[in-house]
Design a protein around this motif. Structure first.
Motif, PDB file in Angstrom:
ATOM      1  N   ARG A 182      -6.540  -0.830  12.945  1.00 10.62           N
ATOM      2  CA  ARG A 182      -5.106  -0.771  12.385  1.00 10.62           C
ATOM      3  C   ARG A 182      -5.047  -2.208  11.838  1.00 10.62           C
ATOM      4  O   ARG A 182      -4.400  -2.109  10.663  1.00 10.62           O
ATOM      5  N   ILE A 183      -5.261  -3.117  12.159  1.00 11.91           N
ATOM      6  CA  ILE A 183      -5.236  -4.247  11.305  1.00 11.91           C
ATOM      7  C   ILE A 183      -6.091  -4.470  10.170  1.00 11.91           C
ATOM      8  O   ILE A 183      -5.641  -4.619   9.249  1.00 11.91           O
ATOM      9  N   LEU A 184      -7.226  -3.513  10.085  1.00  5.54           N
ATOM     10  CA  LEU A 184      -8.081  -3.501   8.860  1.00  5.54           C
ATOM     11  C   LEU A 184      -7.350  -2.513   7.982  1.00  5.54           C
ATOM     12  O   LEU A 184      -7.227  -3.037   6.594  1.00  5.54           O
ATOM     13  N   LEU A 185      -6.953  -1.588   8.150  1.00  5.47           N
ATOM     14  CA  LEU A 185      -6.288  -0.744   7.367  1.00  5.47           C
ATOM     15  C   LEU A 185      -4.769  -1.401   7.005  1.00  5.47           C
ATOM     16  O   LEU A 185      -4.435  -1.065   5.591  1.00  5.47           O
ATOM     17  N   GLY A 186      -4.116  -2.049   7.757  1.00  5.58           N
ATOM     18  CA  GLY A 186      -2.936  -2.668   7.483  1.00  5.58           C
ATOM     19  C   GLY A 186      -3.283  -3.671   6.273  1.00  5.58           C
ATOM     20  O   GLY A 186      -2.319  -3.837   5.311  1.00  5.58           O
ATOM     21  N   PHE A 187      -4.332  -4.367   6.361  1.00  5.76           N
ATOM     22  CA  PHE A 187      -4.704  -5.382   5.454  1.00  5.76           C
ATOM     23  C   PHE A 187      -4.778  -4.626   3.988  1.00  5.76           C
ATOM     24  O   PHE A 187      -4.491  -5.157   3.105  1.00  5.76           O
ATOM     25  N   VAL A 188      -5.742  -3.615   3.998  1.00  4.44           N
ATOM     26  CA  VAL A 188      -5.955  -3.008   2.908  1.00  4.44           C
ATOM     27  C   VAL A 188      -4.808  -2.352   2.369  1.00  4.44           C
ATOM     28  O   VAL A 188      -4.563  -2.659   0.991  1.00  4.44           O
ATOM     29  N   VAL A 189      -3.821  -1.931   3.087  1.00  2.00           N
ATOM     30  CA  VAL A 189      -2.578  -1.335   2.690  1.00  2.00           C
ATOM     31  C   VAL A 189      -1.609  -2.458   1.773  1.00  2.00           C
ATOM     32  O   VAL A 189      -1.154  -2.388   0.871  1.00  2.00           O
ATOM     33  N   ARG A 190      -1.557  -3.516   2.482  1.00  2.00           N
ATOM     34  CA  ARG A 190      -0.725  -4.848   1.728  1.00  2.00           C
ATOM     35  C   ARG A 190      -1.401  -5.025   0.488  1.00  2.00           C
ATOM     36  O   ARG A 190      -0.816  -5.746  -0.362  1.00  2.00           O
ATOM     37  N   GLN A 191      -2.792  -5.172   0.564  1.00  2.00           N
ATOM     38  CA  GLN A 191      -3.550  -5.782  -0.628  1.00  2.00           C
ATOM     39  C   GLN A 191      -3.328  -4.897  -1.721  1.00  2.00           C
ATOM     40  O   GLN A 191      -3.206  -4.930  -2.951  1.00  2.00           O
ATOM     41  N   THR A 192      -3.316  -3.326  -1.361  1.00  2.00           N
ATOM     42  CA  THR A 192      -3.202  -2.498  -2.349  1.00  2.00           C
ATOM     43  C   THR A 192      -1.793  -2.369  -2.900  1.00  2.00           C
ATOM     44  O   THR A 192      -1.592  -2.085  -4.115  1.00  2.00           O
ATOM     45  N   ALA A 193      -0.841  -2.597  -2.010  1.00  2.00           N
ATOM     46  CA  ALA A 193       0.591  -2.673  -2.642  1.00  2.00           C
ATOM     47  C   ALA A 193       0.863  -3.540  -3.844  1.00  2.00           C
ATOM     48  O   ALA A 193       1.984  -3.343  -4.661  1.00  2.00           O
ATOM     49  N   ARG A 194      -0.007  -4.623  -3.751  1.00  2.00           N
ATOM     50  CA  ARG A 194       0.334  -5.798  -4.841  1.00  2.00           C
ATOM     51  C   ARG A 194       0.149  -5.082  -6.121  1.00  2.00           C
ATOM     52  O   ARG A 194       0.676  -5.735  -7.201  1.00  2.00           O
ATOM     53  N   TYR A 195      -0.819  -3.991  -6.220  1.00  2.00           N
ATOM     54  CA  TYR A 195      -0.773  -3.664  -7.436  1.00  2.00           C
ATOM     55  C   TYR A 195      -0.090  -2.245  -7.945  1.00  2.00           C
ATOM     56  O   TYR A 195      -0.511  -1.292  -8.580  1.00  2.00           O
TER      57      TYR A 195
END
Length: 372
Positions: A182-195
Motif C-alpha cells: 500500500r505504500i508502493l501504490l500510494g507513492f505511485v498515486v501521488r506521483q501520477t497525480a502531479r500530471y
C-alpha cells in the motif's frame, strides 16, 4: 558466457548458467534471471491477454523473458529495453531464436520514456522501482506495471530507507507485507497525480520477496483528485493490535481507545481496493485455458484475492491467540464467528493466518477465544 535453455509457459529461451550452490543463484550469473519470479511473469501474460494493449514495453529486459512471453503468448507488439550490452546481446539471441517480431532498444529507460510512450509499460528493476516511476508514468498511455523487491524499506524493517525512497513512514507490523504494497501504490498515486492523472488498481499483490502493481492510468484532474481521496494513513497502536484508518493528506494525532497509547501513523498509503474484481474473475476463468496449465499457487492466489475484503490491514489470528493465551481455532471457525456477529470477514493473500474484517477488535478477539 555459458548459457542453458529454459522454458516458462509455452516460451523457450536461453539464460546464463547459475551457481545453484550459492545462497542466491540469480546473483551468481552475469545477467539476472530469477526462476522464482515465474508466477509474476505468468500473471503479466494472463492479464495482458485480457487487457490487449496496443503495445508493451519490457523496460528492464535482462534475458528478455518477460517481453518474449508477452509477444509469444499474447501476440502483442513488444519492445524490450536494457542499457547493458551483455543483456542486449542475449536478448537479440533469444529474439532471433524465437523468430518473434520484437523491437530491441539499448538505452536507459528514463531517457526512452521521456521521448516515447507505450500503451503498457512494465517496470521490473532489481530492487527499488523508485528511480523509474516518474518516467514510467509519463511514458504510459494506459497500463503501468511495477515490481518492487526492496521489501525491507517498504515494510518498515529499514525505516529510514523507506522514508527516503517513498516519502512515507512504514512500520514493521504483523501485516507488514500489506503495508509495503500500500505504500508502493500510494507513492505511485501521488506521483501520477502531479500530471493530472488518476490510478485505478487492476491487480496488486505481494508475494514472498516482492510487491507487484498492475494499474490503469486515468486522465484528468478529477481522476487525480478521486485517487488522492483514497490515500491516507493506518494508525497503529504500538502496544496492542488496535488500528484505524484516516483518509487525509496529513495525519492527525490519535489515541488508542484500548490502552490509551498514542497511535503511530503509517503512510501515506493507498486505502482503497487493491483489485478490479471483474478482471480478476476473467483471469480466473482464463486460467483453465492456459497451456501448459499454471501452477496451483497461481490459482490459489487468484481465488483468495477474489474473496479478499478491501479493508486496509489484517489480523494474524495466531498472534492474537498467543496474546490471549489460547489455542487458535481453525480459521474458517473464526471467520464464521465474526460473520455471525454481523460483520464481514475474509482470508487474505498476504498471509495464511491473516483475517481481514470490518469488525471491532473486541469482536475478533472474542471469535478467537470462544470455546463454544
Amino acid at each position: 558466457m555459458d548459457l542453458t535453455e529454459a522454458t516458462e509457459g509455452s516460451t523457450s529461451f536461453l539464460v546464463p548458467v547459475q551457481d545453484n550452490t550459492t545462497q542466491f543463484p540469480p546473483g551468481s550469473a552475469p545477467i539476472f534471471f530469477n526462476r522464482r519470479m515465474a508466477i509474476n511473469r505468468t500473471i503479466t501474460v494472463l492479464l495482458l491477454s485480457l487487457l490487449e494493449p496496443s503495445d508493451y514495453l519490457d523496460a528492464m529486459g535482462a534475458t528478455g523473458i518477460r517481453g518474449l512471453r508477452v509477444s509469444h503468448e499474447c501476440g502483442i507488439p513488444v519492445t524490450i529495453c536494457d542499457r547493458e550490452t551483455s543483456a542486449i546481446d542475449l536478448i537479440k539471441e533469444n529474439v532471433q531464436r524465437s523468430g518473434l517480431p520484437i523491437t530491441i532498444v539499448q538505452r536507459d529507460v528514463n531517457a526512452l520514456l521521456s521521448e516515447q510512450s507505450f500503451d503498457a509499460v512494465d517496470l521490473d528493476p532489481f530492487g527499488t522501482p523508485q528511480p523509474f516511476v516518474d518516467a514510467g508514468i509519463k511514458g504510459t498511455r494506459r497500463f503501468l506495471f511495477v515490481t518492487a523487491t526492496d521489501t525491507a524499506p517498504l515494510c518498515g524493517a529499514h525505516l529510514k530507507a523507506g522514508i527516503r525512497r517513498y516519502s512515507a513512514v512504514p512500520m514493521n507490523t504483523e501485516y507488514h507485507s500489506e503495508v509495503g504494497l500500500r505504500i508502493l501504490l500510494g507513492f505511485v498515486v501521488r506521483q501520477t497525480a502531479r500530471y493530472d492523472r488518476g490510478v485505478e488498481p487492476i491487480f496488486c499483490y505481494a508475494r514472498e520477496h516482492f510487491a507487484r502493481l498492475h494499474v490503469r492510468l486515468l486522465r484528468g484532474p478529477q481522476a487525480a483528485d478521486n485517487s488522492l481521496k483514497q490515500t491516507g494513513y493506518i494508525h497503529q497502536c504500538r502496544k496492542c493490535p488496535y488500528r484505524e484508518t484516516e483518509a487525509a493528506i496529513l495525519s492527525s494525532s490519535r489515541t488508542c481507545p484500548h490502552c490509551g497509547e498514542p497511535l503511530q501513523p503509517i503512510g501515506p498509503v493507498w486505502l482503497g481496493d487493491l483489485h478490479n474484481r471483474t478482471i480478476l474473475a476473467d483471469m480466473r476463468a482464463r486460467v483453465a485455458t492456459m497451456t501448459p496449465g499454471p501452477a496451483k499457487e497461481l490459482v490459489k492466489l487468484l481465488d483468495t484475492c477474489m474473496e479478499e475484503l478491501p479493508f486496509p490491514g489484517f489480523y494474524d489470528y495466531h498472534l492474537l491467540a498467543k496474546r490471549l493465551g489460547c489455542s487458535p481455532p481453525e480459521i474458517a471457525t473464526v471467520l464464521s464467528r465474526i460473520n455471525a456477529e454481523g460483520y464481514l470477514a475474509s482470508r487474505t493473500h498476504f498471509s495464511g493466518y491473516g483475517i481481514k474484517t470490518e469488525a471491532p477488535l473486541a469482536v475478533v478477539l472474542d471469535a478467537i477465544r470462544s470455546q463454544s
